[in-house]
Design a protein around this motif. Structure first.
Motif, PDB file in Angstrom:
ATOM      1  N   ARG A 289       8.124  -4.473  -1.641  1.00  0.00           N
ATOM      2  CA  ARG A 289       8.754  -5.410  -2.148  1.00  0.00           C
ATOM      3  C   ARG A 289       8.937  -6.760  -1.610  1.00  0.00           C
ATOM      4  O   ARG A 289      10.263  -7.407  -1.768  1.00  0.00           O
ATOM      5  N   SER A 290       7.830  -7.201  -1.010  1.00  0.00           N
ATOM      6  CA  SER A 290       7.995  -8.472  -0.171  1.00  0.00           C
ATOM      7  C   SER A 290       6.769  -9.276  -0.536  1.00  0.00           C
ATOM      8  O   SER A 290       6.786 -10.200   0.423  1.00  0.00           O
ATOM      9  N   HIS A 291       6.216  -8.993  -1.410  1.00  0.00           N
ATOM     10  CA  HIS A 291       5.209  -9.814  -2.071  1.00  0.00           C
ATOM     11  C   HIS A 291       5.504 -11.319  -2.285  1.00  0.00           C
ATOM     12  O   HIS A 291       6.697 -11.461  -3.069  1.00  0.00           O
ATOM     13  N   PRO A 292       4.938 -12.452  -1.859  1.00  0.00           N
ATOM     14  CA  PRO A 292       5.191 -13.855  -2.113  1.00  0.00           C
ATOM     15  C   PRO A 292       5.427 -14.133  -3.730  1.00  0.00           C
ATOM     16  O   PRO A 292       6.214 -14.843  -3.966  1.00  0.00           O
ATOM     17  N   GLU A 293       4.647 -13.296  -4.659  1.00  0.00           N
ATOM     18  CA  GLU A 293       4.810 -13.387  -5.866  1.00  0.00           C
ATOM     19  C   GLU A 293       5.853 -12.619  -6.448  1.00  0.00           C
ATOM     20  O   GLU A 293       6.018 -12.642  -7.852  1.00  0.00           O
ATOM     21  N   HIS A 294       6.540 -11.888  -6.016  1.00  0.00           N
ATOM     22  CA  HIS A 294       7.703 -10.643  -6.295  1.00  0.00           C
ATOM     23  C   HIS A 294       6.963  -9.746  -6.931  1.00  0.00           C
ATOM     24  O   HIS A 294       7.559  -8.983  -7.978  1.00  0.00           O
ATOM     25  N   LEU A 295       5.727  -9.285  -6.821  1.00  0.00           N
ATOM     26  CA  LEU A 295       4.790  -8.375  -7.487  1.00  0.00           C
ATOM     27  C   LEU A 295       5.192  -6.909  -6.856  1.00  0.00           C
ATOM     28  O   LEU A 295       5.416  -7.062  -5.753  1.00  0.00           O
ATOM     29  N   ILE A 296       5.352  -5.972  -7.765  1.00  0.00           N
ATOM     30  CA  ILE A 296       5.754  -4.547  -7.445  1.00  0.00           C
ATOM     31  C   ILE A 296       4.871  -3.565  -7.632  1.00  0.00           C
ATOM     32  O   ILE A 296       3.780  -3.836  -8.679  1.00  0.00           O
ATOM     33  N   CYS A 297       4.715  -2.532  -7.264  1.00  0.00           N
ATOM     34  CA  CYS A 297       4.286  -1.226  -7.573  1.00  0.00           C
ATOM     35  C   CYS A 297       5.147  -0.181  -8.157  1.00  0.00           C
ATOM     36  O   CYS A 297       6.274  -0.559  -8.333  1.00  0.00           O
ATOM     37  N   PRO A 298       4.581   0.886  -8.947  1.00  0.00           N
ATOM     38  CA  PRO A 298       5.623   1.845  -9.377  1.00  0.00           C
ATOM     39  C   PRO A 298       6.170   2.521  -8.373  1.00  0.00           C
ATOM     40  O   PRO A 298       5.912   2.543  -7.410  1.00  0.00           O
TER      41      PRO A 298
END
Length: 321
Positions: A289-298
């Motif tokens: 949960r540190s993706h620059p676009e705030h993308l996440i996985c399940p």
């Protein structure tokens, strides 16, 4: 209590990391047809049952959290029990599942709570070794609730074999609980993987592609068909990684890695809102949960998380050999 040795410890399979996959019960399937044996288990003071009101697990609310276990007499006092099924035995007692039609049929009680089974799993409200049997109970009781009439002649059916079969006395047809197989796959191309999202996903969440298998189809062909339909990508080799019982209402998620032969995307069946290729580093950031676009996985409850994390951390390599 039931005259047999405790079941051996379950092997630590890769699948055991997924939600609903840990189930330590000895199902004792060879004894389900023994009516006297089942009556003896039910009569035991040690027997327990999981209670569902419709699709909602019913639990006792206490100072130390939630307790999902009731005696059979306690379950009967909650409301009219429509179905009772035998789930299996652990080292100390037999475990059953009891179905009450609706939550409204249970009188209000501050010591009783109704919990969504997804919430139980995602928030860790109960231990994993209880969540698995609870998923078993939900799937089995959902089948009973939806199959009370014979699909052959339309007459009422009744539960048999400890709740693992329904029989029609009018035409003699026998009906068995169904499990719907579905493939869920991480499509990979070198150090990139393909993830997509549907409109009903949580905001900014991307996941594996998935779909139900069709009659007469192999797992590999189902993976190739679903990826082509959803994303327009051609898949070559497919390898199995792990599986997960998914009680919504009764699926088996078959987790695979799929090698992409093409990369151009085309949303053929319009099931996906978006899909894109992600680098391994991007996926690691999504998991943290540190993706620059705030993308996440399940979340870790979903087998998609297991597939994605295994690939991102290079733990899935043995399945591709």
């Amino acid at each position: 209590m039931h005259g047999s040795a405790p079941p051996p410890p379950a092997p630590v399979d890769r699948s055991s990391a997924a939600g609903f996959a840990v189930n330590p019960l000895d199902r004792m399937s060879m004894r389900r047809h023994d009516v006297e044996f089942l009556k003896g288990l039910q009569a035991s003071e040690a027997a327990r049952t999981l209670v569902l009101a419709g699709d909602l697990p019913v639990v006792k609310r206490g100072k130390n959290g939630f307790d999902p276990f009731f005696t059979l007499s306690e379950a009967a006092r909650l409301g009219a029990v429509r179905e009772t099924a035998f789930l299996g035995c652990d080292a100390s007692s037999a475990l059953f599942a009891s179905l009450i039609e609706r939550a409204d049929d249970i009188p209000a009680d501050p010591h009783i709570a109704f919990l969504d089974i997804r919430l139980i799993a995602t928030q860790g409200l109960l231990p994993a070794e209880i969540v698995g049997p609870l998923g078993e109970a939900k799937s089995l009781l959902s089948w009973h609730a939806r199959h009370r009439f014979c699909s052959n002649c339309g007459a009422p059916t009744r539960a048999l074999a400890g709740g693992w079969r329904r029989g029609c006395e009018a035409c003699g047809a026998q009906h068995f609980p169904r499990t719907d197989p579905a493939v869920i796959m991480l499509v990979v191309d070198g150090d990139d993987c393909l993830l997509g999202r549907q409109a009903n996903f949580a905001p900014r969440m991307y996941s594996c592609l998935a779909g139900f298998m069709e009659t007469g189809e192999t797992i590999e062909d189902a993976v190739r068909r679903e990826v082509a339909e959803e994303a327009g990508v051609t898949v070559g080799r497919v390898s199995y990684l792990a599986s997960q019982p998914w009680p919504f209402p009764s699926s088996l998620m078959i987790g695979c890695l799929a090698e992409a032969l093409t990369r151009e995307l085309a949303f053929c069946d319009h099931e996906l809102e978006d899909a894109r290729w992600f680098s391994r580093d991007e996926v690691r950031r999504m998991l943290r949960r540190s993706h620059p676009e705030h993308l996440i996985c399940p979340s870790k409850v979903a087998i998609a998380n297991l597939l994605i994390e295994s690939w991102a951390e290079n733990r899935a390599a043995d399945s591709q050999r």
